[in-house]
Design a protein around this motif. Sequence first.
Motif, PDB file in Angstrom:
ATOM      1  N   ARG A  99       0.740  -1.077  -0.093  1.00 45.91           N
ATOM      2  CA  ARG A  99      -0.085   0.006   0.159  1.00 45.91           C
ATOM      3  C   ARG A  99       1.029   1.128  -0.196  1.00 45.91           C
ATOM      4  NH1 ARG A  99      -4.719  -1.527   4.441  1.00 45.91           N
ATOM      5  NH2 ARG A  99      -5.877  -2.858   3.039  1.00 45.91           N
ATOM      6  N   THR A 100       2.109   1.371   0.570  1.00 43.47           N
ATOM      7  CA  THR A 100       2.739   2.625   0.659  1.00 43.47           C
ATOM      8  C   THR A 100       3.948   2.561  -0.505  1.00 43.47           C
ATOM      9  OG1 THR A 100       4.243   1.278   2.208  1.00 43.47           O
ATOM     10  CG2 THR A 100       2.554   2.733   3.278  1.00 43.47           C
ATOM     11  N   ASN A 101       3.888   1.613  -1.391  1.00 45.74           N
ATOM     12  CA  ASN A 101       4.837   1.391  -2.354  1.00 45.74           C
ATOM     13  C   ASN A 101       6.359   1.615  -1.631  1.00 45.74           C
ATOM     14  OD1 ASN A 101       3.288   1.240  -4.452  1.00 45.74           O
ATOM     15  ND2 ASN A 101       2.761   3.187  -4.270  1.00 45.74           N
ATOM     16  N   TYR A 102       6.527   0.819  -0.737  1.00 44.52           N
ATOM     17  CA  TYR A 102       7.862   0.782   0.099  1.00 44.52           C
ATOM     18  C   TYR A 102       8.969   0.551  -0.676  1.00 44.52           C
ATOM     19  CZ  TYR A 102       9.988   0.681   4.866  1.00 44.52           C
ATOM     20  OH  TYR A 102      10.584   1.118   5.716  1.00 44.52           O
ATOM     21  N   ASN A 103      10.061   1.658  -0.499  1.00 41.99           N
ATOM     22  CA  ASN A 103      11.216   1.522  -1.359  1.00 41.99           C
ATOM     23  C   ASN A 103      11.988   0.319  -0.927  1.00 41.99           C
ATOM     24  OD1 ASN A 103      13.365   2.732  -2.868  1.00 41.99           O
ATOM     25  ND2 ASN A 103      14.322   3.294  -0.895  1.00 41.99           N
ATOM     26  N   LEU A 104      12.569  -0.399  -2.156  1.00 42.81           N
ATOM     27  CA  LEU A 104      13.075  -1.606  -2.368  1.00 42.81           C
ATOM     28  C   LEU A 104      12.269  -2.812  -2.088  1.00 42.81           C
ATOM     29  CD1 LEU A 104      16.470  -1.048  -0.247  1.00 42.81           C
ATOM     30  CD2 LEU A 104      15.942  -0.648  -2.762  1.00 42.81           C
ATOM     31  N   TRP A 105      10.822  -2.803  -1.831  1.00 39.14           N
ATOM     32  CA  TRP A 105       9.975  -3.684  -1.748  1.00 39.14           C
ATOM     33  C   TRP A 105       9.299  -4.178  -3.234  1.00 39.14           C
ATOM     34  CZ3 TRP A 105       7.975  -7.791   0.734  1.00 39.14           C
ATOM     35  CH2 TRP A 105       6.904  -8.196   0.510  1.00 39.14           C
ATOM     36  N   LYS A 106       9.377  -5.581  -3.294  1.00 35.18           N
ATOM     37  CA  LYS A 106       8.976  -6.084  -4.614  1.00 35.18           C
ATOM     38  C   LYS A 106       7.883  -6.799  -4.170  1.00 35.18           C
ATOM     39  CE  LYS A 106      12.968  -5.905  -7.353  1.00 35.18           C
ATOM     40  NZ  LYS A 106      14.397  -5.809  -6.903  1.00 35.18           N
ATOM     41  N   SER A 107       6.500  -6.430  -4.482  1.00 30.30           N
ATOM     42  CA  SER A 107       5.468  -7.218  -4.128  1.00 30.30           C
ATOM     43  C   SER A 107       5.455  -8.823  -4.648  1.00 30.30           C
ATOM     44  CB  SER A 107       4.062  -6.755  -4.912  1.00 30.30           C
ATOM     45  OG  SER A 107       2.906  -7.377  -4.518  1.00 30.30           O
ATOM     46  N   GLY A 108       4.836  -9.636  -3.669  1.00 33.61           N
ATOM     47  CA  GLY A 108       5.119 -11.049  -4.239  1.00 33.61           C
ATOM     48  C   GLY A 108       6.344 -11.652  -4.134  1.00 33.61           C
ATOM     49  N   CYS A 109       7.368 -11.046  -3.397  1.00 30.63           N
ATOM     50  CA  CYS A 109       8.721 -11.801  -3.621  1.00 30.63           C
ATOM     51  C   CYS A 109       9.016 -13.050  -2.516  1.00 30.63           C
ATOM     52  CB  CYS A 109      10.019 -10.550  -3.236  1.00 30.63           C
ATOM     53  SG  CYS A 109       9.996  -9.868  -1.634  1.00 30.63           S
ATOM     54  N   ALA A 110       7.994 -13.368  -1.859  1.00 37.40           N
ATOM     55  CA  ALA A 110       8.086 -14.271  -1.281  1.00 37.40           C
ATOM     56  C   ALA A 110       8.340 -15.766  -1.979  1.00 37.40           C
ATOM     57  CB  ALA A 110       6.838 -14.827  -0.427  1.00 37.40           C
ATOM     58  N   PRO A 111       9.150 -16.704  -1.502  1.00 37.99           N
ATOM     59  CA  PRO A 111       9.493 -17.692  -2.278  1.00 37.99           C
ATOM     60  C   PRO A 111       8.650 -18.839  -2.477  1.00 37.99           C
ATOM     61  CG  PRO A 111      10.383 -17.742  -0.196  1.00 37.99           C
ATOM     62  CD  PRO A 111       9.766 -16.580  -0.142  1.00 37.99           C
ATOM     63  N   ARG A 112       8.586 -19.529  -3.300  1.00 39.10           N
ATOM     64  CA  ARG A 112       7.529 -20.616  -3.490  1.00 39.10           C
ATOM     65  C   ARG A 112       8.445 -22.021  -2.900  1.00 39.10           C
ATOM     66  NH1 ARG A 112       3.901 -18.065  -6.043  1.00 39.10           N
ATOM     67  NH2 ARG A 112       4.301 -16.933  -7.932  1.00 39.10           N
ATOM     68  N   ARG A 113       7.974 -22.386  -1.932  1.00 42.69           N
ATOM     69  CA  ARG A 113       8.705 -23.489  -1.273  1.00 42.69           C
ATOM     70  C   ARG A 113       7.723 -24.795  -1.632  1.00 42.69           C
ATOM     71  NH1 ARG A 113      10.349 -21.233   4.779  1.00 42.69           N
ATOM     72  NH2 ARG A 113      11.484 -19.521   3.779  1.00 42.69           N
ATOM     73  N   SER A 114       8.675 -25.677  -2.068  1.00 42.01           N
ATOM     74  CA  SER A 114       7.972 -26.961  -2.422  1.00 42.01           C
ATOM     75  C   SER A 114       7.645 -27.879  -1.261  1.00 42.01           C
ATOM     76  CB  SER A 114       9.212 -27.766  -3.164  1.00 42.01           C
ATOM     77  OG  SER A 114      10.296 -27.972  -2.542  1.00 42.01           O
ATOM     78  N   GLY A 115       8.035 -27.701  -0.118  1.00 44.06           N
ATOM     79  CA  GLY A 115       7.753 -28.322   1.222  1.00 44.06           C
ATOM     80  C   GLY A 115       8.940 -29.331   1.495  1.00 44.06           C
ATOM     81  N   GLY A 116       9.839 -29.387   0.810  1.00 47.09           N
ATOM     82  CA  GLY A 116      10.951 -30.168   1.206  1.00 47.09           C
ATOM     83  C   GLY A 116      12.109 -30.899  -0.008  1.00 47.09           C
ATOM     84  N   PHE A 117      12.776 -31.638   0.367  1.00 43.20           N
ATOM     85  CA  PHE A 117      13.615 -32.029  -0.767  1.00 43.20           C
ATOM     86  C   PHE A 117      13.208 -33.196  -1.536  1.00 43.20           C
ATOM     87  CE2 PHE A 117      16.385 -30.957   2.894  1.00 43.20           C
ATOM     88  CZ  PHE A 117      17.349 -29.900   1.997  1.00 43.20           C
ATOM     89  N   ARG A 118      13.680 -33.241  -2.801  1.00 45.31           N
ATOM     90  CA  ARG A 118      13.179 -34.169  -3.713  1.00 45.31           C
ATOM     91  C   ARG A 118      14.593 -35.128  -4.183  1.00 45.31           C
ATOM     92  NH1 ARG A 118       9.597 -33.470  -9.127  1.00 45.31           N
ATOM     93  NH2 ARG A 118       9.263 -36.082  -9.389  1.00 45.31           N
ATOM     94  N   ILE A 119      14.396 -36.263  -3.781  1.00 42.96           N
ATOM     95  CA  ILE A 119      15.704 -37.260  -3.990  1.00 42.96           C
ATOM     96  C   ILE A 119      15.083 -38.056  -5.314  1.00 42.96           C
ATOM     97  CG2 ILE A 119      17.258 -38.964  -3.154  1.00 42.96           C
ATOM     98  CD1 ILE A 119      16.750 -37.603  -0.332  1.00 42.96           C
ATOM     99  N   SER A 120      16.141 -38.268  -6.258  1.00 40.79           N
ATOM    100  CA  SER A 120      15.855 -39.119  -7.265  1.00 40.79           C
ATOM    101  C   SER A 120      16.842 -40.083  -7.482  1.00 40.79           C
ATOM    102  CB  SER A 120      15.711 -38.564  -8.491  1.00 40.79           C
ATOM    103  OG  SER A 120      14.319 -37.658  -8.382  1.00 40.79           O
ATOM    104  N   LYS A 121      16.608 -41.296  -7.898  1.00 42.42           N
ATOM    105  CA  LYS A 121      17.710 -42.288  -8.144  1.00 42.42           C
ATOM    106  C   LYS A 121      18.022 -42.116  -9.757  1.00 42.42           C
ATOM    107  CE  LYS A 121      18.626 -47.235  -7.953  1.00 42.42           C
ATOM    108  NZ  LYS A 121      18.418 -48.597  -7.663  1.00 42.42           N
ATOM    109  N   ILE A 122      19.364 -42.240  -9.933  1.00 39.46           N
ATOM    110  CA  ILE A 122      19.672 -41.944 -11.193  1.00 39.46           C
ATOM    111  C   ILE A 122      20.251 -43.476 -11.646  1.00 39.46           C
ATOM    112  CG2 ILE A 122      21.363 -41.131 -13.021  1.00 39.46           C
ATOM    113  CD1 ILE A 122      21.404 -38.449 -11.428  1.00 39.46           C
ATOM    114  N   SER A 123      19.610 -43.937 -12.651  1.00 41.50           N
ATOM    115  CA  SER A 123      20.266 -45.511 -13.031  1.00 41.50           C
ATOM    116  C   SER A 123      20.980 -45.349 -13.854  1.00 41.50           C
ATOM    117  CB  SER A 123      19.042 -46.161 -13.449  1.00 41.50           C
ATOM    118  OG  SER A 123      18.224 -46.548 -12.601  1.00 41.50           O
TER     119      SER A 123
END
Length: 164
Positions: free
Chosen positions: A140-164
């Motif tokens: 609302r205040t157009n705060y200096n250096l703030w970029k709206s929506g800069c919150a990260p998208r977190r996947s909720g954990g690690f993803r481990i894959s086996k490479i054959s």
Amino acid sequence: MLISKQTIAKYRDISRGVSDGKINPYIDDAENIDIKPLLGELLYNAVKKTPEDHTLLIEGGEYEYKDETYSHPGLEKALSIFAFARYIYFGASTDTAWGFVEKENQNSTPVSASHKKTVYTKERQTAATYFSEVATFLNRTNYNLWKSGCAPRRSGGFRISKIS
């Protein structure tokens, strides 16, 4: 650090006997892992460097938007609750010469891991809600250096894959 044990005590009940050495790592983690990605690196660094220039952001308070007065709780409240959640979940264990232990005595019983996890999750949700009010202020205040929506998208954990 932006907050201290005394700041957390303004918002949550924390023992006076907890040393700064015990709580400060959780404050540091909350700043760098929880708050920094939400604010964005530029704004976070500016707040850390010159907190006196960001008093309304840090402490909260009233602001004007479209001829209406609004208020927000402040970054320190959200940060304090994030740090408190980390302390509740991770802080009861102590490293000793005999390994990692959880202290107990005849007058108390340690809280179960599932209860700590529940409190941790609820406190993090509370902190995120308070931060969303801070984000509304920033937008609302157009705060200096703030970029709206800069919150990260977190996947909720690690993803481990086996490479054959």
